[in-house]
Enzyme design. Structure first.
Site, PDB file in Angstrom:
ATOM      1  N   GLY A  14      42.093  43.712  25.734  1.00 50.38           N
ATOM      2  CA  GLY A  14      41.125  44.533  26.471  1.00 50.38           C
ATOM      3  C   GLY A  14      41.234  44.351  27.977  1.00 50.38           C
ATOM      4  O   GLY A  14      41.239  45.305  28.749  1.00 50.38           O
ATOM      5  N   GLU A  73      37.867  35.129  30.895  1.00 51.60           N
ATOM      6  CA  GLU A  73      37.927  35.388  29.448  1.00 51.60           C
ATOM      7  C   GLU A  73      39.283  34.908  28.905  1.00 51.60           C
ATOM      8  O   GLU A  73      39.407  34.545  27.741  1.00 51.60           O
ATOM      9  CB  GLU A  73      37.718  36.874  29.142  1.00 51.60           C
ATOM     10  N   HIS A 123      28.610  36.410  55.818  1.00 55.92           N
ATOM     11  CA  HIS A 123      27.193  36.276  56.181  1.00 55.92           C
ATOM     12  C   HIS A 123      26.361  35.833  54.995  1.00 55.92           C
ATOM     13  O   HIS A 123      25.139  35.995  54.991  1.00 55.92           O
ATOM     14  CB  HIS A 123      26.683  37.595  56.755  1.00 55.92           C
TER      15      HIS A 123
END
Ligand code: F6P
Length: 551
Positions: A272, A358, A389
């Protein structure tokens, strides 16, 4: 021939690792201020790939480190594993699958066989169908149920069926047609799809249901909601003109109500998180056109060939992986920042979180033993200059070492050159500051009061990679993604783990399926009998809600 799937992490047990450890003891106390000025370093620690200049010289490492790391990779069997991957061997051993995302970008005519079948021919057959559909949809030849052309494309998927296409469409948004809307719905949280559909017209909206398995609960829930939204407006017959499916599972696609003619397939050898070059990239092709998609694949392919052909000491994805190992296993780093100085790459860190975490968030070796070393770090990041920042304070003066990748481009995709110069100045300034720091003597020389001196000192010696791209175009983006894919492979081989399964996502899914019905106010399940006291109390609290249930 050595068995390419044989687990043999060299960590802690090999002479190569011992040599690396001894070398680490010499290099670790040295400061980047001194390392950076060593003669020959820049030539030895920079690399050029088409469209991407990589500067590894701001690492707490020397050319010798790269050589020793390459020897560790050889000892780990990386060469054999790369060859095995390209051959189509089942290197995903826990699922018994080949790992062939490289076949998705192999040129027409190349042959890679899985179980005797030429998968490259299959890949190009699907690509041709995708091109044809993309052309018809983009040209307005494809009409919705009321005869109008498609104006909005909504990709419904999650994980690898969302993050890759969403990241790429965002990264290449300047190449998309401003008259076409591209949206991505992933979260099962109704707020996601509710908001995504609010201003869309069903008559001009096309849904792409992207799911490798076509059983993922979030995606199917969203797809059913989308289907109902469409059917309520246009009737059942509209589904055929407004729904496409991207999947490996034709039976489930048909069961959902999408005809095979509207399905674009891929195969179980595409993981995937490695799938954006497959049919899962259809929304990318719709956004940037078939030629742009070809360019993306060409960029992937350039790095695939580089991985296969370049010696490890000059192999960029291998070196990126090995430098990660160097920091995780010898400096104790537990996180890695990815900081794109390109607003279009704002989703790149999120994409890499799935790709890296993963894949390599594992604690068991290929043969099922508990690892005796750390594996994948936490990957995170935000585009520069926003991060400066926010969390750069910690990068500069915190107590943890966070190696970071800075990704910049020379030619921006906008006409505001003065913005771009400022952006790049910041990238360069940050990597320089992280490396060199600022000594107490330099702070004092500026007349800073003594009490403030420690607060204004920057230790420096904080390592970074700079990837400076000529421009952010489909080809370069393909190459960038492939660099990280192969970085992940490299690390998994050294760590002796399987980068291609994801068993760790299963437990939570199973428990959610169990808890779901218990949340019904009419449920007779006693939460105390079913759960720990914390979960039981939370179930009871939610169950006592007064919101009427709507579906
Ligand atoms: O494409 P599918 O099958 O819907 O899966 C979506 C995602 O779910 C996972 O299986 C687990 O989160 C990912 O690996 C995958 O990318």
């Amino acid at each position: 021939m050595p068995d390419a799937t044989e687990p043999r992490s060299p960590i802690g047990t090999s002479p190569e690792w011992e040599a690396l450890r001894a070398h680490h003891a010499e290099v670790a106390p040295r400061h980047l201020r001194d390392l950076l000025v060593e003669p020959g370093r820049l030539e030895a620690m920079t690399l050029d790939l088409p469209g991407i200049h990589a500067d590894l010289s701001k690492h707490r490492a020397t050319p010798d480190t790269l050589r020793l790391l390459a020897e560790v990779a050889e000892r780990a069997g990386l060469r054999e594993r790369i060859d095995a991957m390209f051959r189509g061997d089942a290197i995903n051993t826990t699922e018994g699958r080949s790992v062939l995302h490289v076949a998705l970008r192999a040129p027409r005519g190349e042959v890679i066989r899985v179980d005797g079948r030429d998968v490259v021919a299959d890949v190009h057959e699907v690509l041709d169908r995708m091109r044809d559909a993309a052309r018809r949809i983009r040209d307005g030849e494809w009409r919705g149920a009321t005869g109008q052309p498609i104006r909005a494309i909504v990709n419904i998927g999650i994980g690898g069926s969302d993050l890759g296409p969403a990241m790429v469409v965002e990264a290449l948004r300047t190449r998309t047609d401003p008259d076409r809307i591209h949206r991505f719905v992933s979260n099962v949280d109704g707020a996601d799809i509710d908001w995504a559909l609010r201003d869309l017209d069903p008559a001009t909206t096309l849904f792409i249901v992207a799911s490798k398995t076509f059983t993922t609960v979030e995606t199917l829930t969203n797809a059913r909601t989308a289907r109902r939204w469409l059917v309520d407006a246009l009737g059942e017959d509209a589904v055929a003109r407004h729904f496409l499916a991207l999947s490996t599972n034709e039976a489930e696609v048909v069961e959902f109500g999408i005809e095979p003619a509207n399905m674009f397939g891929f195969w179980d050898w595409v993981g995937g998180r490695y799938s954006v070059g497959s049919a899962i990239g259809l929304s990318v092709m719709l956004a940037i056109g078939p030629d742009g998609f070809d360019e993306l694949l060409a960029g992937f392919r350039a790095v695939d060939e580089h991985l296969r052909d370049a010696p490890f000491e000059r192999n960029l994805p291998v070196l990126m992986g090995l430098l990660g190992v160097w920091y995780v296993n010898l400096f104790g780093a537990s996180s890695h920042a990815v900081l794109p100085y390109a607003q279009e790459l704002s989703r790149f860190p999120a994409y890499l979180q799935q790709l890296e975490m993963e894949s390599n968030g594992k604690s068991v070796t290929l043969d099922g033993q508990r690892v005796g070393w750390s594996t994948g770090p936490v990957v995170w990041g935000e585009p520069g200059t926003n991060g400066q920042h926010a969390f750069f304070q910690l990068l500069h003066q915190g107590t943890v070492l966070v190696p970071a990748d800075f990704i910049g481009v020379v030619e921006p995709n906008h006409p505001l050159g003065h913005h771009h110069d400022l952006l790049v100045a910041n990238l360069l300034a940050q990597t320089e500051a992280l490396a060199a720091g600022r000594t107490a003597a330099a702070v004092r020389a500026e007349g800073v009061p003594e009490a403030l001196v420690p607060h204004k000192v920057f230790e420096g010696n904080r390592p970074t990679t700079t990837l400076l791209c000529d421009r952010l175009d489909p080809r370069t983006l393909g190459s960038l993604i492939a660099l990280y894919e192969h970085k992940v492979l490299t690390q998994s081989v050294v760590w002796g783990i399987n980068a291609f399964d994801q068993w760790g996502v299963e437990l939570g899914k199973a428990l959610a399926t169990r808890i779901g019905p218990e949340l019904d106010p009419a449920s007779t399940v006693d939460p105390d009998a079913a759960h720990d006291p914390s979960t039981a109390a939370l179930v009871r609290r939610y169950r006592s809600r007064t919101r009427p249930d709507a579906h």
